[in-house]
Design an enzyme around this catalytic site. Structure first.
Site, short mmCIF file in Angstrom:
data_model
loop_
_atom_site.label_atom_id
_atom_site.label_comp_id
_atom_site.label_asym_id
_atom_site.label_seq_id
_atom_site.Cartn_x
_atom_site.Cartn_y
_atom_site.Cartn_z
N GLY A 108 83.68 -73.18 41.00
CA GLY A 108 84.20 -71.83 40.18
C GLY A 108 84.85 -72.55 39.05
O GLY A 108 85.51 -71.85 38.09
N GLY A 109 84.70 -73.75 38.53
CA GLY A 109 85.34 -74.37 37.32
C GLY A 109 85.10 -73.62 36.10
O GLY A 109 86.06 -73.35 35.36
N GLU A 110 84.01 -72.92 35.81
CA GLU A 110 83.57 -72.22 34.88
C GLU A 110 84.44 -70.82 34.82
O GLU A 110 84.48 -70.16 33.76
CB GLU A 110 81.91 -71.80 34.71
N ASN A 130 84.67 -81.13 36.06
CA ASN A 130 85.53 -81.17 34.71
C ASN A 130 86.54 -80.23 34.59
O ASN A 130 86.72 -79.48 35.56
CB ASN A 130 84.62 -81.13 33.54
N TRP A 140 64.92 -83.83 38.32
CA TRP A 140 65.81 -83.15 38.89
C TRP A 140 65.92 -83.12 40.49
O TRP A 140 66.56 -82.51 40.92
CB TRP A 140 65.83 -81.46 38.47
N ASP A 159 81.91 -81.35 29.44
CA ASP A 159 81.46 -80.74 30.75
C ASP A 159 80.83 -81.59 31.63
O ASP A 159 79.94 -81.52 32.11
CB ASP A 159 80.61 -79.52 30.41
N ARG A 184 77.90 -88.93 35.67
CA ARG A 184 77.38 -87.89 34.85
C ARG A 184 77.38 -88.34 33.27
O ARG A 184 76.51 -88.09 32.24
CB ARG A 184 77.87 -86.42 35.22
N ARG A 242 73.77 -76.43 48.92
CA ARG A 242 73.29 -77.75 48.81
C ARG A 242 73.13 -78.30 50.40
O ARG A 242 72.80 -79.22 50.59
CB ARG A 242 74.41 -78.52 47.95
N ASP A 246 80.94 -83.06 34.68
CA ASP A 246 81.52 -83.15 35.91
C ASP A 246 81.20 -84.46 36.41
O ASP A 246 80.62 -84.99 36.21
CB ASP A 246 80.65 -82.17 37.00
#
Lengths: 573, 144
Positions: free
Chosen positions: A195-197, A263, A477, A305, A332, A135, A307
């Site tokens: 890395g939350g997933e 999240n 987007w 989800d 979000r 980003r 975030d």
């Protein structure tokens, strides 16, 4: 000897070839100081959003509604890599820096597009990430700072692209990685982790800008004995998520940084009872010490989800006849939040839905805490439908703020919903651990809707929407840029177009079809008195996955071509 | 043997694999030295039991009783192909949503992966699923 002489001759030849270009860069390069970051020159774009406050605003006013129709490409440069390009070009006195997916950085002459140097990080052979994107990067002193995918903070020499040092932030094998641009203030380089997933515990860490030595580390989930730990039960906090996907904003006056958090993990709240601070929140951190100086949680015990990783914009606005030192966050969760900032706390001011949202029953007018419709909460073994879908009213693409008009521009997505049902998944380090597999995540759209993506303009002082430009055949987007010339620039659509809007009316004044879809925010700069607008076009990651689903639902073309290209535009004479 | 889950470390038998999917992820073990080759996720295989009559002619010779084995490393960017798309009956990569058809040599059905998953020929020796040959192609994702 013969070999040595030949090598020496080769080095001499290469030196002749390389020297002039490098010499130009070195002659032009001016160190980035704290003062320059606090009061950036209009001709430069030294930070990802142009200033510490996260505005995405260029004061340059040469390009206007009157001449933008003559906006023409000046040069383009292929990055040579695929995947989602989400970073804006930075420009410091005629030298442009562009990071690409896979932790690479390209330095160019901003006026001519001539390559100065290129940095390619060698990623570990077994490295894999959900989002291979960057980003952005940060400039400070004579260095370029990169938060690498394999979770290292890397300092490069801005003049040569040579690595000065590299510091491990976390072990990528456990699911940690980094996609954000570092934030630099007062000699500290701050990064946060994705890395939350994968069931990580999020944090922000600061390093000394010169030496790379770690200075402080603050977890976004408090440990035992720390305030907020009581909002967790059992061991859930250890892998509770709250990733820091995106760069914080900074108020140099209060000397506080503001970070958005992801999240909670796993995604289903019934697997981790409690409010789960500081997930889906904005947190205020003191850059000197890392001490938390306030927080605001958008949704407690998160289960959708949603975030909230986008840092709030630091904006002072009018409310009921007084000036509020504020924070503004298009969340979000589909609500636009106005908050109040001080050295001690983050206060709630208002929340207004900007897309259709059917989860909140109400929002407490004093605290901002939402009450939920019970049937809209997905749980373990219980499916629930909710709007907007997990991609939210606005995902990571940046909103922009124009201080001349007091308007906020939001890249929003509406008329889409989702459904999920949780299950208990065994935790394996570095593996997907959300409580739902991706093929089982439901995504639906209102097939009768007149639009899906849009750019919304809001008057921050009145809290009213001024206009909306709507896309019937695309989601939105693209991060937004607004300028002193009264314009709004954004890509974000699946038709590959880059657009200029009249900031006052929302009317499209100009568009140009690029190589790919644009999911990066544009930037603007000037060299030798000429204003340029730059943007990187390179579709990928979530927009690409979502586009595939929309192909099935609405018959939209499934494939948007990928591959990154840097574009630079100016008004033709 | 099972790479993860309740049976982690146990040898995978055909009966452990539900007919028609989903896949189970496994690491190979050297049958003589009993060394489990789990040092790298590049060694991960996806095992799945299917109706043998549904396998294509190119797939069936490398399978045993409907059980097929593929590299579980996505050919796109090296993520683990750990998920199962129940409707389409495809192996699903979580990173970028490529779907592979396990009945047809893991052909790419949808998504960005540039080529199919390499297949691992298998046989049974005394009821144990055993590697019968090398992967049919290069294991791993594209590198830039």
């Amino acid at each position: 000897m013969k070999t040595t002489r030949a090598l020496a001759a080769l080095v001499a030849v290469l030196g002749l070839l390389v020297l002039p270009v490098t010499a130009v860069a070195q002659a032009r390069y001016s160190p980035v100081t704290d003062q320059r970051l606090v009061t950036p020159e209009p001709e430069n774009w030294l930070q990802i959003r142009g200033n510490y406050q996260g505005w995405g605003y260029s004061p340059l006013s040469q390009i206007t509604a009157g001449n933008v129709r003559r906006l023409t490409p000046v040069w383009a440069f292929s990055t040579g890599v695929d995947s989602g390009h989400e970073a804006p070009p930075l420009v410091n006195n005629g030298v442009m820096f562009v990071p690409t997916p896979y932790s690479q950085v390209i330095a160019l002459d901003a006026k001519t597009g001539k390559l100065l140097w290129r940095y390619k990080r060698e990623l570990p052979e077994d490295f894999k990430a959900l989002h291979n994107t960057s980003r952005g990067i940060a400039l400070y002193g004579d260095k370029v700072y990169v938060a690498s995918l394999d979770c290292h903070l890397v300092a490069l020499d801005a003049k040569t692209g040579k690595q000065v040092w590299s510091r491990k932030v976390e072990d990528y094998k456990t699911g940690y990685y980094m996609t954000l641009a570092p934030l630099v203030a007062k000699g500290r380089v701050m990064v946060g982790v994705s890395g939350g997933e994968f069931g990580v515990r999020g944090f922000v860490q600061a390093f000394d800008a010169q030496s790379g030595e770690p200075v402080w580390k603050t977890y976004t989930i408090p440990g035992p004995g720390e305030p907020g730990h009581e909002t967790w039960s059992g061991e859930a906090w250890k892998r509770g998520g709250a990733s820091v996907w995106l760069t914080g904003t900074y108020d140099p006056e209060l000397e506080l940084t503001y970070w958005g958090t992801g999240n909670a993990s796993p995604w289903f709240g019934d697997q981790r009872p409690g409010d789960n601070l500081f997930t889906s929140s904005t947190v205020a951190l003191d850059p000197a010490t890392g001490m938390m100086k306030g927080h605001f949680q958008y949704q407690w015990n998160e289960s959708w989800d949603w975030d909230e990783p986008d840092a709030p914009l630091v904006i002072d606005y009018q409310k009921d006849g007084r000036t509020i030192k504020g924070l503004v966050h298009p969340a979000r969760n589909g609500y636009l939040y106005l908050l109040e900032r001080s050295r001690e706390r983050i206060g709630f001011v208002s929340a207004t839905a900007y897309v259709k949202q059917n989860v909140f029953r109400s929002v407490d007018q004093q605290t901002g805490r939402p009450a939920y419709h019970e049937e809209r909460i997905p749980k373990t073994g219980k499916r629930a439908e909710f709007c907007p879908s997990l991609w939210g009213g606005k995902d990571w693409p940046n909103a922009a703020y124009n201080p001349k008009t007091g308007r906020l521009f939001i890249p929003a997505n509406d008329n889409h919903c989702g459904f999920m049902e949780g299950k208990v998944q065994q935790y394996v380090a570095g593996q997907w651990w959300t409580g739902v597999d991706i093929p089982d995540i439901g995504f639906t759209v209102d097939k009768g809707a007149k639009y899906f993506g849009e750019i919304q303009a809001w008057d921050v002082n009145s809290g009213k929407r001024a206009w909306s430009h709507q896309y019937p055949d695309s989601m939105s987007w693209g991060g937004v840029l607004t300028t002193g010339g009264g314009l709004v620039f954004a890509g974000g659509t699946n038709d590959r177009n880059f657009r200029a809007f009249d900031a006052g009316t929302g009317k499209v004044l100009w568009q140009f079809t690029t190589n790919s879809g644009i999911i990066a925010p544009p930037s603007s700069f000037a060299v030798d008195g000429v204003q340029y607008v730059s943007v990187v076009s390179g579709w990928g990651v979530d927009p690409a996955f979502q586009q595939g689903l929309l192909g099935d639902l609405l018959g939209w073309p499934k494939d948007v071509p990928q591959g990154g290209v840097i574009w630079v535009f100016a008004v033709s004479k | 043997m099972f790479a993860f889950g309740d049976k982690e470390g146990q040898i995978v038998t055909p009966e452990d694999l539900p007919l028609g999917g989903p896949q189970q992820l496994a690491y190979p073990m050297d049958p003589v030295a009993k060394i489990v080759r789990n040092g790298s996720t590049l060694n991960l295989a996806a095992l799945i039991r299917l109706d043998p009559t549904q396998l294509t002619d190119e797939t069936r010779p490398l399978a045993v009783d409907g059980v097929v084995a593929y590299s579980a490393v996505c050919t796109h960017q090296g993520c683990t192909v750990s998920m199962w798309q129940a409707q389409a009956k495809t192996l699903f990569c979580a990173c970028h949503a490529t779907q592979f058809d396990p009945r047809d040599r893991a052909r790419v059905v949808d998504g960005p992966a540039p080529r199919r998953l390499p297949m691992l020929p298998i046989k049974t020796v005394d009821g144990v699923l055993t590697v019968a040959g090398e992967f049919t192609g290069r294991v791993g994702g594209e590198r830039l």
